[in-house]
Design a protein around this motif. Structure first.
Motif, short mmCIF file in Angstrom:
data_model
loop_
_atom_site.label_atom_id
_atom_site.label_comp_id
_atom_site.label_asym_id
_atom_site.label_seq_id
_atom_site.Cartn_x
_atom_site.Cartn_y
_atom_site.Cartn_z
N VAL A 276 0.83 -1.20 0.00
CA VAL A 276 0.00 0.00 0.00
C VAL A 276 0.87 1.26 0.00
CG1 VAL A 276 -1.77 1.29 1.23
CG2 VAL A 276 -1.89 -1.20 1.17
N LEU A 277 1.97 1.23 0.76
CA LEU A 277 2.88 2.39 0.77
C LEU A 277 3.46 2.62 -0.63
CD1 LEU A 277 4.89 2.15 4.10
CD2 LEU A 277 3.03 3.67 3.54
N SER A 278 3.78 1.53 -1.32
CA SER A 278 4.29 1.66 -2.69
C SER A 278 3.26 2.32 -3.60
CB SER A 278 4.67 0.29 -3.26
OG SER A 278 5.72 -0.29 -2.51
N LEU A 279 1.98 2.03 -3.32
CA LEU A 279 0.91 2.64 -4.11
C LEU A 279 0.78 4.13 -3.80
CD1 LEU A 279 -1.52 2.16 -6.05
CD2 LEU A 279 -2.91 1.76 -4.00
N LEU A 280 0.89 4.47 -2.51
CA LEU A 280 0.67 5.85 -2.08
C LEU A 280 1.86 6.76 -2.41
CD1 LEU A 280 -1.00 5.32 1.41
CD2 LEU A 280 -2.09 6.17 -0.66
N ILE A 281 3.06 6.26 -2.15
CA ILE A 281 4.24 7.11 -2.32
C ILE A 281 4.78 6.96 -3.74
CG2 ILE A 281 6.51 7.72 -1.41
CD1 ILE A 281 5.75 6.47 1.23
N GLN A 282 4.18 7.66 -4.65
CA GLN A 282 4.63 7.68 -6.05
C GLN A 282 4.90 9.13 -6.43
OE1 GLN A 282 2.52 5.21 -8.87
NE2 GLN A 282 1.62 3.98 -7.24
N ILE A 283 6.06 9.61 -6.02
CA ILE A 283 6.43 11.01 -6.22
C ILE A 283 7.45 11.10 -7.35
CG2 ILE A 283 7.48 13.04 -5.13
CD1 ILE A 283 6.44 11.93 -2.46
N PRO A 284 7.17 11.89 -8.37
CA PRO A 284 8.13 12.01 -9.48
C PRO A 284 9.40 12.71 -9.02
CG PRO A 284 6.36 13.62 -9.71
CD PRO A 284 5.97 12.71 -8.57
N PRO A 285 10.51 12.54 -9.74
CA PRO A 285 11.76 13.21 -9.37
C PRO A 285 11.56 14.73 -9.24
CG PRO A 285 12.14 11.59 -11.10
CD PRO A 285 10.67 11.68 -10.94
N GLN A 286 12.20 15.29 -8.24
CA GLN A 286 12.11 16.73 -7.96
C GLN A 286 13.45 17.39 -8.26
OE1 GLN A 286 9.02 18.07 -6.72
NE2 GLN A 286 8.39 15.98 -7.30
N THR A 287 13.43 18.37 -9.16
CA THR A 287 14.66 19.08 -9.52
C THR A 287 14.49 20.56 -9.22
OG1 THR A 287 15.09 17.51 -11.30
CG2 THR A 287 16.29 19.59 -11.37
N PHE A 288 15.47 21.16 -8.55
CA PHE A 288 15.40 22.58 -8.23
C PHE A 288 16.81 23.15 -8.04
CE2 PHE A 288 16.29 21.29 -3.95
CZ PHE A 288 15.53 20.15 -3.75
N THR A 289 16.88 24.45 -8.06
CA THR A 289 18.14 25.15 -7.85
C THR A 289 18.37 25.31 -6.35
OG1 THR A 289 17.83 26.35 -9.90
CG2 THR A 289 19.45 27.23 -8.38
N CYS A 290 19.60 25.15 -5.97
CA CYS A 290 19.95 25.20 -4.55
C CYS A 290 20.00 26.66 -4.09
CB CYS A 290 21.31 24.53 -4.34
SG CYS A 290 21.76 24.31 -2.61
N THR A 291 18.77 27.22 -3.85
CA THR A 291 18.67 28.60 -3.38
C THR A 291 17.91 28.63 -2.06
OG1 THR A 291 16.56 28.94 -4.56
CG2 THR A 291 18.61 29.45 -5.75
N PRO A 292 18.12 29.69 -1.27
CA PRO A 292 17.41 29.79 0.02
C PRO A 292 15.90 29.77 -0.12
CG PRO A 292 19.24 31.32 -0.06
CD PRO A 292 19.10 30.75 -1.45
N GLU A 293 15.36 30.20 -1.27
CA GLU A 293 13.92 30.19 -1.46
C GLU A 293 13.37 28.76 -1.47
OE1 GLU A 293 16.02 31.85 -3.38
OE2 GLU A 293 15.60 33.90 -2.69
N VAL A 294 14.19 27.84 -1.94
CA VAL A 294 13.78 26.43 -2.01
C VAL A 294 14.15 25.70 -0.73
CG1 VAL A 294 14.13 24.25 -3.23
CG2 VAL A 294 13.97 26.40 -4.51
N PHE A 295 15.30 26.01 -0.19
CA PHE A 295 15.86 25.26 0.93
C PHE A 295 16.70 26.21 1.77
CE2 PHE A 295 19.91 22.67 1.68
CZ PHE A 295 19.58 22.34 2.98
N SER A 296 16.31 26.40 3.03
CA SER A 296 16.96 27.43 3.86
C SER A 296 18.44 27.17 4.07
CB SER A 296 16.24 27.53 5.21
OG SER A 296 16.36 26.30 5.93
N GLY A 297 18.85 25.90 4.05
CA GLY A 297 20.26 25.58 4.24
C GLY A 297 21.04 25.45 2.95
N ALA A 298 20.48 26.00 1.85
CA ALA A 298 21.09 25.83 0.54
C ALA A 298 22.51 26.40 0.49
CB ALA A 298 20.22 26.50 -0.53
N SER A 299 22.70 27.58 1.04
CA SER A 299 24.03 28.20 0.97
C SER A 299 25.05 27.39 1.74
CB SER A 299 23.97 29.64 1.50
OG SER A 299 23.50 29.65 2.83
#
Length: 446
Positions: A276-299
């Motif tokens: 059931v977890l395999s059915l629920l957790i189907q998240i496509p690959p996530q691509t983003f730029t390593c910036t503070p807007e996306v991730f506070s610890g990016a720098s």
């Protein structure tokens, strides 16, 4: 690639004989009153027993004992009403369920005493006890067989409009009813119990949608198991993705300790929850730029990676932001231990730069594993980041030491991937309406 581990309580309903093979799982139980209420509603309150007794016709009663010992005959004796029916349930270890129905049967007919003919009303207390055994399990269904049906008559009240009734007529009626009623009532109870079995099994054989991801086809996995404490129902299911492909899982029997002071214990095995977890957790690959807007610890992450770059690396990036791609790898794995559940996820963390010519330069390809599970009173998992293990899969620029990256990768996953996973799990794992009993305030045990 990084691996996430999640801890917490998962919901497992299921219990089988301890002699069978053991798989980890969760057990949940409801109170004795809940199951008794369901059977009472199905058999008594919905009028099923009354309906099948309605056509009950008793043999004529003949004998001496009317007024002045004239011949007495009672004909056309039939059931008018079932009064004050009550039902109780007792578990029989290794056999099944003992069902007891107590009621007052209101009978009516014609009585001829000598030359006087009039209506006769009879009110008789009956107590029917039937031992019910489940047998012939096949493809999620079982048959029920009634063994040792016992019908005991209690007080008998007889009423004639004229009131001209001798004590000997009471004895004639009681003797005749004692001889005939059990043979008439027990077959009716057998029919009613089989109809209720079909009705209740239907609640265990249900196809339930899981959001828009797919469906679960629940079924009884084996014969119900009874002890003196509980009735155990082991549930399994076929987990299907949209489009019809089935996610495979191990359907070996499960065995769990009983929950005391409860009558009904349900079970779902660990392998089923994984599907059931395999059915629920189907998240496509996530691509983003390593910036503070996306991730506070990016720098901090970019700085840590920059310090790992080899000196004089002509192909290494300058100060431009790095790109990060997170990809779930393999299927999630739930591990159940005593009073603890762990969900293990593998995540590939690709840190790269895109060159002017369009080529991709992989600075790091990491594998991470971790995550914590929080429980709720529904079959819902909430994940929080637990311990993570981090391993280096490859690096196009020769990075080899990643020991300083672990806290930064933990923060990255907690801020970017974890909310997506919890969003996917938020719909919960739907459960069948087992025996018509709402799963509210149940006891859950790993």
């Amino acid at each position: 690639m990084m691996m996430l581990k999640l801890f917490g309580i998962v919901f497992f309903c299921g219990l089988l004989s301890p002699s069978q093979g053991v798989l980890s799982g969760l057990s949940c139980a409801v109170s004795p009153g809940a199951m008794q209420n369901v059977l009472s509603d199905a058999i008594l309150q919905n009028g099923l027993l009354q309906q099948h007794l309605q056509g009950l016709v008793l043999p004529n009663i003949m004998g001496e004992g009317g007024l002045l010992n004239s011949p007495t005959s009672i004909t056309g004796l039939h059931l008018v009403k079932v009064q004050l029916p009550r039902l109780s349930v007792v578990l029989l270890p290794g056999i099944g369920v003992q069902l007891t129905i107590a009621a007052k049967l209101e009978l009516s007919g014609n009585c001829l005493v000598g030359l006087l003919s009039e209506l006769i009303d009879i009110l008789v207390d009956v107590n029917i006890t039937a031992n019910i055994k489940c047998t012939n399990f096949e493809s999620g269904t079982v048959q029920v067989v009634i063994e040792d049906c016992l019908c005991i008559l209690g007080a008998v009240k007889i009423k004639l409009l004229s009131g001209l009734l001798s004590l000997s007529v009471n004895e004639i009626v009681l003797n005749q009813l004692t001889a005939t009623l059990p043979g008439l009532l027990c077959p009716v109870v057998d029919i009613v119990v089989n109809l209720v079995n079909i009705q209740l099994l239907g609640t265990l054989n249900a196809v339930i949608p899981v959001g828009t991801a797919g469906t679960i086809h629940y079924q009884l996995a084996s014969l119900p198991f009874t002890s003196g404490l509980f009735l155990g129902l082991d549930l399994d299911g076929a987990v299907k993705q949209v489009g019809g492909s089935i996610i495979p899982h191990d359907s070996s029997p499960s065995a769990l300790p009983p929950l005391l002071d409860k009558l009904l214990v349900l079970g779902l095995r660990q392998s089923f929850l994984n599907a059931v977890l395999s059915l629920l957790i189907q998240i496509p690959p996530q691509t983003f730029t390593c910036t503070p807007e996306v991730f506070s610890g990016a720098s901090r992450l970019q700085e840590a990676i920059t310090t790992l770059l080899p000196a004089g690396c002509s192909t290494c990036p300058g100060t431009s932001p790095l790109s990060i791609k997170l990809t779930l790898s393999g299927n999630p794995l739930i591990l159940l231990e005593k009073n603890k559940a762990t969900v293990e996820l593998s995540v590939m963390i690709q840190v790269f730069v895109k060159r002017l010519d369009g080529a991709i330069l992989n600075l790091l390809l990491l594998k991470a594993v971790s995550v914590d599970v929080k429980s709720s009173n529904r079959l819902v998992l909430g994940l929080s980041l637990g311990s993570i293990s981090l391993s280096l899969e490859s690096s196009d620029v020769g990075i080899s030491n990643i020991s300083n990256l672990k806290p930064h990768c933990s923060s990255l996953l907690a801020e970017t991937l974890l909310p997506l996973i919890n969003g996917a799990l938020g719909i919960g794992i739907p459960l069948p309406n087992v025996l018509g009993i709402p799963l509210i305030k149940v006891d859950i045990q790993i």
